[in-house]
Scaffold this motif. Structure first.
Motif, PDB file in Angstrom:
ATOM      1  N   VAL A 325       0.864  -1.186   0.000  1.00  6.91           N
ATOM      2  CA  VAL A 325       0.000   0.000   0.000  1.00  6.91           C
ATOM      3  C   VAL A 325       0.895   1.229   0.000  1.00  6.91           C
ATOM      4  CG1 VAL A 325      -1.876  -1.159   1.220  1.00  6.91           C
ATOM      5  CG2 VAL A 325      -0.172   0.097   2.542  1.00  6.91           C
ATOM      6  N   GLY A 326       0.407   2.309  -0.602  1.00 11.70           N
ATOM      7  CA  GLY A 326       1.161   3.567  -0.627  1.00 11.70           C
ATOM      8  C   GLY A 326       2.157   3.620  -1.769  1.00 11.70           C
ATOM      9  N   GLY A 327       2.623   4.823  -2.073  1.00 12.67           N
ATOM     10  CA  GLY A 327       3.630   5.025  -3.106  1.00 12.67           C
ATOM     11  C   GLY A 327       3.178   4.562  -4.477  1.00 12.67           C
ATOM     12  N   LEU A 328       4.121   4.051  -5.268  1.00 16.27           N
ATOM     13  CA  LEU A 328       3.823   3.606  -6.627  1.00 16.27           C
ATOM     14  C   LEU A 328       2.914   2.386  -6.659  1.00 16.27           C
ATOM     15  CD1 LEU A 328       7.047   3.940  -8.822  1.00 16.27           C
ATOM     16  CD2 LEU A 328       5.023   5.374  -8.785  1.00 16.27           C
ATOM     17  N   THR A 329       2.850   1.650  -5.554  1.00 13.91           N
ATOM     18  CA  THR A 329       2.009   0.448  -5.546  1.00 13.91           C
ATOM     19  C   THR A 329       0.556   0.784  -5.840  1.00 13.91           C
ATOM     20  OG1 THR A 329       1.627   0.583  -3.144  1.00 13.91           O
ATOM     21  CG2 THR A 329       3.507  -0.726  -3.879  1.00 13.91           C
ATOM     22  N   LYS A 330       0.142   2.005  -5.535  1.00 14.58           N
ATOM     23  CA  LYS A 330      -1.232   2.416  -5.809  1.00 14.58           C
ATOM     24  C   LYS A 330      -1.337   3.441  -6.942  1.00 14.58           C
ATOM     25  CE  LYS A 330      -3.046  -0.189  -2.694  1.00 14.58           C
ATOM     26  NZ  LYS A 330      -3.735  -1.432  -3.149  1.00 14.58           N
ATOM     27  N   LEU A 331      -0.193   3.995  -7.360  1.00 13.92           N
ATOM     28  CA  LEU A 331      -0.208   5.025  -8.399  1.00 13.92           C
ATOM     29  C   LEU A 331       0.039   4.478  -9.794  1.00 13.92           C
ATOM     30  CD1 LEU A 331       1.667   8.044  -6.761  1.00 13.92           C
ATOM     31  CD2 LEU A 331      -0.743   7.935  -7.387  1.00 13.92           C
ATOM     32  N   HIS A 332       1.006   3.584  -9.919  1.00 12.12           N
ATOM     33  CA  HIS A 332       1.374   3.090 -11.243  1.00 12.12           C
ATOM     34  C   HIS A 332       0.404   1.983 -11.665  1.00 12.12           C
ATOM     35  CE1 HIS A 332       3.637   1.705 -14.653  1.00 12.12           C
ATOM     36  NE2 HIS A 332       4.605   2.582 -14.414  1.00 12.12           N
ATOM     37  N   PRO A 333      -0.261   2.144 -12.816  1.00 13.58           N
ATOM     38  CA  PRO A 333      -1.254   1.151 -13.241  1.00 13.58           C
ATOM     39  C   PRO A 333      -0.696  -0.269 -13.344  1.00 13.58           C
ATOM     40  CG  PRO A 333      -1.437   3.132 -14.565  1.00 13.58           C
ATOM     41  CD  PRO A 333      -0.206   3.293 -13.732  1.00 13.58           C
ATOM     42  N   LEU A 334       0.548  -0.411 -13.826  1.00  8.31           N
ATOM     43  CA  LEU A 334       1.119  -1.748 -13.953  1.00  8.31           C
ATOM     44  C   LEU A 334       1.530  -2.332 -12.607  1.00  8.31           C
ATOM     45  CD1 LEU A 334       3.191  -1.604 -17.268  1.00  8.31           C
ATOM     46  CD2 LEU A 334       1.130  -2.935 -16.790  1.00  8.31           C
ATOM     47  N   SER A 335       1.910  -1.482 -11.661  1.00  8.38           N
ATOM     48  CA  SER A 335       2.205  -1.974 -10.313  1.00  8.38           C
ATOM     49  C   SER A 335       0.935  -2.490  -9.647  1.00  8.38           C
ATOM     50  CB  SER A 335       2.835  -0.872  -9.455  1.00  8.38           C
ATOM     51  OG  SER A 335       4.111  -0.546  -9.936  1.00  8.38           O
ATOM     52  N   LYS A 336      -0.154  -1.768  -9.839  1.00  8.70           N
ATOM     53  CA  LYS A 336      -1.443  -2.229  -9.304  1.00  8.70           C
ATOM     54  C   LYS A 336      -1.839  -3.548  -9.951  1.00  8.70           C
ATOM     55  CE  LYS A 336      -3.829   1.659  -9.941  1.00  8.70           C
ATOM     56  NZ  LYS A 336      -4.992   2.591  -9.874  1.00  8.70           N
ATOM     57  N   LEU A 337      -1.632  -3.636 -11.258  1.00 12.19           N
ATOM     58  CA  LEU A 337      -1.949  -4.872 -11.976  1.00 12.19           C
ATOM     59  C   LEU A 337      -1.090  -6.026 -11.468  1.00 12.19           C
ATOM     60  CD1 LEU A 337      -2.519  -5.212 -15.781  1.00 12.19           C
ATOM     61  CD2 LEU A 337      -0.949  -6.762 -14.638  1.00 12.19           C
ATOM     62  N   ALA A 338       0.198  -5.751 -11.250  1.00 12.18           N
ATOM     63  CA  ALA A 338       1.116  -6.790 -10.771  1.00 12.18           C
ATOM     64  C   ALA A 338       0.674  -7.341  -9.421  1.00 12.18           C
ATOM     65  CB  ALA A 338       2.538  -6.218 -10.674  1.00 12.18           C
ATOM     66  N   LEU A 339       0.276  -6.456  -8.527  1.00 15.18           N
ATOM     67  CA  LEU A 339      -0.178  -6.892  -7.205  1.00 15.18           C
ATOM     68  C   LEU A 339      -1.488  -7.670  -7.309  1.00 15.18           C
ATOM     69  CD1 LEU A 339       0.766  -3.719  -5.149  1.00 15.18           C
ATOM     70  CD2 LEU A 339       1.786  -5.992  -4.917  1.00 15.18           C
ATOM     71  N   GLU A 340      -2.352  -7.234  -8.205  1.00 16.39           N
ATOM     72  CA  GLU A 340      -3.615  -7.961  -8.406  1.00 16.39           C
ATOM     73  C   GLU A 340      -3.331  -9.350  -8.976  1.00 16.39           C
ATOM     74  OE1 GLU A 340      -7.975  -7.421 -10.611  1.00 16.39           O
ATOM     75  OE2 GLU A 340      -6.507  -5.789 -10.649  1.00 16.39           O
ATOM     76  N   LEU A 341      -2.379  -9.429  -9.897  1.00 16.48           N
ATOM     77  CA  LEU A 341      -1.969 -10.709 -10.469  1.00 16.48           C
ATOM     78  C   LEU A 341      -1.511 -11.676  -9.374  1.00 16.48           C
ATOM     79  CD1 LEU A 341      -1.081 -12.481 -12.965  1.00 16.48           C
ATOM     80  CD2 LEU A 341       1.119 -11.281 -12.824  1.00 16.48           C
ATOM     81  N   LEU A 342      -0.852 -11.138  -8.365  1.00 11.53           N
ATOM     82  CA  LEU A 342      -0.358 -11.955  -7.252  1.00 11.53           C
ATOM     83  C   LEU A 342      -1.423 -12.202  -6.190  1.00 11.53           C
ATOM     84  CD1 LEU A 342       3.168 -10.323  -6.863  1.00 11.53           C
ATOM     85  CD2 LEU A 342       2.659 -12.604  -7.786  1.00 11.53           C
ATOM     86  N   GLY A 343      -2.664 -11.746  -6.446  1.00 14.70           N
ATOM     87  CA  GLY A 343      -3.749 -11.959  -5.493  1.00 14.70           C
ATOM     88  C   GLY A 343      -3.825 -10.898  -4.425  1.00 14.70           C
ATOM     89  N   ASN A 344      -3.307  -9.682  -4.728  1.00 13.40           N
ATOM     90  CA  ASN A 344      -3.259  -8.583  -3.747  1.00 13.40           C
ATOM     91  C   ASN A 344      -2.680  -9.071  -2.412  1.00 13.40           C
ATOM     92  OD1 ASN A 344      -4.389  -6.472  -5.388  1.00 13.40           O
ATOM     93  ND2 ASN A 344      -6.368  -7.489  -5.188  1.00 13.40           N
ATOM     94  N   PRO A 345      -1.417  -9.477  -2.441  1.00 11.94           N
ATOM     95  CA  PRO A 345      -0.800 -10.058  -1.244  1.00 11.94           C
ATOM     96  C   PRO A 345      -0.566  -9.037  -0.146  1.00 11.94           C
ATOM     97  CG  PRO A 345       0.870  -9.627  -2.890  1.00 11.94           C
ATOM     98  CD  PRO A 345      -0.455  -9.322  -3.543  1.00 11.94           C
TER      99      PRO A 345
END
Length: 425
Positions: A325-345
């Motif tokens: 949460v915070g920083g680029l994890t919520k700002l960058h669209p591909l970072s958000k996608l990457a975390l979603e791909l991992l099941g929002n760990p």
């Protein structure tokens, strides 16, 4: 012509590019075209990228790839990786498949404590300073209550504040050593805000505060990952000899720092690629990992392996300060996608995933080094890159790849083969 510029940050993006291309390049139109072709056609996304850092003039794209089939603690993951180095994703994917049929990876977080410090100078009596700290400690916690309120609701906050005497290392030097739990946040801004509030509360006329800053050395924010199988299941042939060579390769890395640095660099190929993909700070992770590798006073391997009772065991233990949460994890669209791909760990689960990526990369490297050698895979990708640079057609590419199947790949050799092919045509 002077290359200095005044008020550069106040110029528009187009004005920055005009100045840059006219000052440093001969063909300004070509430079403008190169920079502009990497702009995002989606204006909203481009504005988002422009605001990440200062003086943005274009985007520098990195490949975003997936390494599928990772089995970690019984769960299957497709791991996102952002890296420019060839063979890394291919190696990770092959290793994931290999261990997926041998029980997969097991991982667990050992601890998640992070560290920040208030560094200060004091020339007075040590006992008087200790008494002052003891009386003031409760107030130091209270000074941060507004900052830590939300973090405490999520199970985090300040764990402890210690006064440490460092005068044996530097005259008059002391520090307030503060430990934190930051839950799913990497917590850099949170930690630094707390430290500055603590420093402001602690200061007095005879205490000179030098700086207040988090530490990227986090030896108590640790994760562990391992794989294991019967020795005979590790290789198709000569399993006992090759497994012993594998273990010896790690023993060499633990005995020889020159080897250990390259050994750990390979681990970080996997680690950094996932750290980048998920919007985390790879520079902080790198610094902390290498410091941990040198914790004994000698730089050593982050991985280890044993053979006991016919069982091969291979593991990694390393510090990883991450956030989901915070920083680029919520700002960058591909970072958000990457975390979603991992099941929002959670941050802990992400620590496990990234440690596994590092372990997998190291397994691939050591397996290659102790069998066929590292260059076979590397030069295959190098050949592909040279062919691309030459602008070869699809048929020419297929011919050259087949031609160099059992030949040594060098840039000159590939160019000569390509030129001969073109001439023969």
């Amino acid at each position: 012509m002077s290359k200095a510029v005044s008020g550069f940050s106040k110029l528009s993006k187009s004005e920055k590019i005009d100045w840059l291309s006219a000052t440093f390049f001969k063909n300004s139109d070509k430079i403008k075209k190169v920079l502009q072709q990497y702009w995002n056609s989606n204006e909203v996304l481009q504005n988002l990228h422009d605001d990440f850092i200062e003086n943005t003039i274009s985007n520098f794209y990195m490949p975003f790839a997936i390494a599928p089939n990772f089995v970690i603690n019984g769960k299957v993951y497709a791991i996102p990786m952002v890296i420019e180095e060839s063979s890394v994703v291919a190696a990770a994917s092959l290793v994931a498949k290999f261990w997926g049929t041998r029980g997969g990876f097991k991982a667990n977080v050992i601890s998640t404590t992070k560290i920040g410090q208030v560094h200060f100078m004091y020339k007075g009596d040590k006992h008087e300073l200790q008494n002052y700290f003891s009386l003031k400690k409760e107030q130091l916690f209270k000074a941060t209550e507004d900052i830590t309120k939300n973090m405490r609701k999520r199970g985090g906050g300040i764990l402890d504040i210690e006064l440490r005497d460092k005068t044996g290392d530097l005259a008059n030097y002391y520090q307030l050593h503060v430990t934190f739990e930051t839950a799913d946040s990497m917590g850099a801004n949170f930690i630094n805000s707390c430290l500055e509030a603590i420093a402001n509360e602690f200061k007095r006329s005879d205490i000179q505060i030098v700086m207040s800053i988090l530490s990227n050395y986090v030896p108590e924010c640790l994760v562990y990952a391992e794989v294991s199988c019967k020795v005979e299941d590790l290789y198709a042939e000569n399993s006992k000899i090759l497994t012993e060579k594998f273990v010896q390769a790690i023993q060499i890395a633990n005995a020889e720092p020159h080897r250990a640095v390259t050994h750990n660099k390979g681990i970080m190929n996997g680690v950094d690629a996932v750290v980048l993909a998920t919007g985390n700070d790879f520079r902080a992770v790198e610094a902390g990992a290498h410091a941990y590798a040198a914790k004994t006073g000698t730089y050593k391997s982050l991985t280890n392996a044993t053979i006991e009772n016919g069982i091969f065991k291979f593991w990694i233990e390393m510090p990883l300060a991450l956030g989901t949460v915070g920083g680029l994890t919520k700002l960058h669209p591909l970072s958000k996608l990457a975390l979603e791909l991992l099941g929002n760990p959670s941050a802990k689960e992400l620590m496990e995933i990234i440690a596994v990526a590092g372990l997998a990369q190291n397994f691939a490297a050591l397996r290659a080094l102790t069998t066929t050698g590292i260059q076979k895979g590397h030069m295959k990708m190098h050949l592909t890159n040279i062919i691309k640079q030459l602008g070869a057609s699809k048929d020419e590419k297929a011919f050259l790849i087949d031609y160099f199947e059992h030949k040594t790949v060098t840039h000159n050799a590939v160019v000569e083969a390509y030129q001969k092919l073109a001439k023969d045509k």
